[in-house]
Design a protein around this motif. Sequence first.
Motif, mmCIF file in Angstrom:
data_model
loop_
_atom_site.group_PDB
_atom_site.id
_atom_site.type_symbol
_atom_site.label_atom_id
_atom_site.label_comp_id
_atom_site.label_asym_id
_atom_site.label_seq_id
_atom_site.Cartn_x
_atom_site.Cartn_y
_atom_site.Cartn_z
ATOM 1 N N PRO A 196 0.885 -1.476 0.463
ATOM 2 C CA PRO A 196 -0.060 -0.044 -0.050
ATOM 3 C C PRO A 196 0.669 1.044 -0.265
ATOM 4 O O PRO A 196 1.814 1.131 0.165
ATOM 5 C CB PRO A 196 -0.273 -0.532 0.935
ATOM 6 N N THR A 197 0.216 2.603 0.089
ATOM 7 C CA THR A 197 0.936 3.536 0.301
ATOM 8 C C THR A 197 0.338 4.410 1.262
ATOM 9 O O THR A 197 -1.241 3.840 1.224
ATOM 10 C CB THR A 197 1.150 4.528 -1.073
ATOM 11 N N TYR A 198 0.767 4.886 2.189
ATOM 12 C CA TYR A 198 -0.639 5.931 2.942
ATOM 13 C C TYR A 198 0.359 7.163 2.926
ATOM 14 O O TYR A 198 1.253 7.389 2.651
ATOM 15 C CB TYR A 198 0.715 5.089 4.409
ATOM 16 N N GLU A 199 -0.939 7.733 3.589
ATOM 17 C CA GLU A 199 -0.970 9.472 3.041
ATOM 18 C C GLU A 199 -1.084 10.433 4.602
ATOM 19 O O GLU A 199 -2.252 9.780 4.899
ATOM 20 C CB GLU A 199 -1.872 10.051 2.009
ATOM 21 N N ASP A 200 -0.240 10.939 5.252
ATOM 22 C CA ASP A 200 -0.010 10.901 6.344
ATOM 23 C C ASP A 200 -1.251 12.529 6.585
ATOM 24 O O ASP A 200 -1.033 13.068 5.717
ATOM 25 C CB ASP A 200 1.219 11.901 6.967
ATOM 26 N N ILE A 201 -2.142 12.014 7.515
ATOM 27 C CA ILE A 201 -3.189 13.420 8.080
ATOM 28 C C ILE A 201 -2.527 14.428 9.120
ATOM 29 O O ILE A 201 -2.468 15.581 8.506
ATOM 30 C CB ILE A 201 -4.696 12.719 8.157
ATOM 31 N N ASP A 202 -1.593 13.586 9.527
ATOM 32 C CA ASP A 202 -1.432 14.448 10.823
ATOM 33 C C ASP A 202 -0.173 13.660 11.369
ATOM 34 O O ASP A 202 0.748 12.595 10.619
ATOM 35 C CB ASP A 202 -1.866 15.191 11.640
ATOM 36 N N LEU A 290 -4.387 16.490 15.384
ATOM 37 C CA LEU A 290 -5.376 17.831 14.997
ATOM 38 C C LEU A 290 -6.540 16.739 15.879
ATOM 39 O O LEU A 290 -6.522 15.836 16.462
ATOM 40 C CB LEU A 290 -6.102 17.037 14.082
ATOM 41 N N LYS A 291 -6.678 17.730 17.096
ATOM 42 C CA LYS A 291 -7.639 17.698 18.248
ATOM 43 C C LYS A 291 -8.757 17.234 17.939
ATOM 44 O O LYS A 291 -9.818 18.193 16.976
ATOM 45 C CB LYS A 291 -7.673 18.601 19.011
ATOM 46 N N LYS A 292 -9.891 16.470 18.214
ATOM 47 C CA LYS A 292 -11.415 16.396 18.013
ATOM 48 C C LYS A 292 -12.208 17.823 18.795
ATOM 49 O O LYS A 292 -11.743 17.979 19.820
ATOM 50 C CB LYS A 292 -11.712 14.716 18.575
ATOM 51 N N GLN A 293 -12.768 17.735 18.338
ATOM 52 C CA GLN A 293 -13.525 18.586 18.592
ATOM 53 C C GLN A 293 -15.167 19.457 19.022
ATOM 54 O O GLN A 293 -15.711 18.162 18.322
ATOM 55 C CB GLN A 293 -13.760 20.186 17.952
ATOM 56 N N SER A 294 -16.225 18.617 20.269
ATOM 57 C CA SER A 294 -17.427 17.615 20.646
ATOM 58 C C SER A 294 -18.052 18.441 20.054
ATOM 59 O O SER A 294 -17.625 20.221 19.884
ATOM 60 C CB SER A 294 -17.269 18.042 21.719
ATOM 61 N N GLY A 295 -18.351 18.113 18.496
ATOM 62 C CA GLY A 295 -19.882 18.221 17.648
ATOM 63 C C GLY A 295 -19.921 18.596 16.471
ATOM 64 O O GLY A 295 -20.348 20.005 16.015
ATOM 65 N N GLU A 297 -17.211 18.901 12.890
ATOM 66 C CA GLU A 297 -16.892 18.198 11.677
ATOM 67 C C GLU A 297 -15.270 18.053 11.485
ATOM 68 O O GLU A 297 -15.110 19.593 11.088
ATOM 69 C CB GLU A 297 -17.428 18.003 10.315
ATOM 70 N N LEU A 298 -15.139 17.311 11.007
ATOM 71 C CA LEU A 298 -13.552 17.830 10.086
ATOM 72 C C LEU A 298 -14.037 17.207 8.526
ATOM 73 O O LEU A 298 -13.959 16.479 8.431
ATOM 74 C CB LEU A 298 -12.244 15.840 10.821
ATOM 75 N N THR A 299 -13.337 18.854 7.575
ATOM 76 C CA THR A 299 -12.998 18.183 6.576
ATOM 77 C C THR A 299 -11.650 18.179 5.478
ATOM 78 O O THR A 299 -10.857 18.830 5.881
ATOM 79 C CB THR A 299 -13.797 19.397 5.456
ATOM 80 N N LEU A 300 -11.711 16.896 5.109
ATOM 81 C CA LEU A 300 -10.144 17.484 4.350
ATOM 82 C C LEU A 300 -10.411 17.283 2.707
ATOM 83 O O LEU A 300 -11.439 16.874 2.497
ATOM 84 C CB LEU A 300 -9.310 15.726 4.601
#
Length: 401
Positions: A196-202, A290-295, A297-300
């Motif tokens: 495979p290949t991996y693409e880093d988000i963070d 990337l820290k989760k923020q309650s409520g 959404e995360l858009t990439l």
Amino acid sequence: MSLAQRRILLGVSGGIAAYKACELVRRLRDLGAHVRVVMTENATRFVTPTTFQALSGEAVRVSLWDESAEAAMGHIELARWAERVLIAPASADLMARLAHGHADDLLSTLCLATASPVYLAPAMNQQMWAHPATQANLAVLRERGTHILGPAAGDQACGEVGSGRMLEPHQLRDAIIASFGDRVLAGLKVVVSAGPTYEDIDPVRFIGNRSSGKMGFAVAEAAVQAGAQVTLIAGPVSLATPPGIAMRADVRSAAQMHAAVMEAAADADIYIGAAAVGDYRPNARADNKLKKQSGSELTLQLIENPDILASLSAQQTHPFLVGFAAETQNVESYARDKLQRKGLDVIAANQVGDGLGFETADNALTLYWAGGVAELPRADKTALARQLIEHVAARYKAVRG
């Protein structure tokens, strides 16, 4: 598989892996081979000649100064008798002496005297294997046509972990079997990409896929067995380098794989793109998790990765191109479209998902090329890879002569 009546001279040099050579003798003899064993003096400190004599059914030679044998030029007789010389384990010291043409004991002398292919299975501490002197000796031996089998990576007797483990006896046996086969890619340079290949988000997360790399590694090994000089470009996998691979490059991302393939394929005859390369990557990689923020959404935002096969095909001169198409539906139509759109010579298509293709020990392929098709029924990936290489060799000769 058979080695009936084949004459194998097994050289054993000094190292803890010498105990594995005992099982290797048994495995070779089980397939009908005649095995004679030559040991270095240091090897006898790990396993006795009596053990090898009992397993091989032949007298074991250790000294160049065995008067009863050397009266008849025994080292020359052994060198002429052998159809294959396999040294397992091959220590760092033995490799150094062979690289510099020493002939100060029986084993090194007969290696100079034989016209038969010589195979080395290195076994040593990972730091010794990585040392520039060992790597320089390795390069010299390869340049002279010596076949190198391994080493593998993993736990070592010294307690360290890394490359330097001798391949297992069944792997060495299979390499010798393959050496007597039809070498349909002899003299050709082949590049295989796998995994495979991996693409880093963070620094913690990435986008990847479920490819294990097993099919690509099996293809690389089959190409070696067919006589090719093989460069393997591997994504992030936990697989040992197949025996006989000339060079392995480990990469993580699609961009890294693109760069590695383009460099390796510059003078290659055939490129087989068995890797599952990611089509997209995040537009930007976060420097911190990337820290989760309650409520929330995360858009990439994703952008397209470079296309390896299309890049090669666009060159004025390029290798014979073999692509893979892993599809969940409309397999034939998607594969034929990719074959034409990317200017490939052959495409290997397979259905994936629901227990097929990824993360399995077996697979099935359908090969397509201009004016032709071939079905490769479901089989173990090792056997399937050998069939694939036979078809690739046939198509290569039909197109490139």
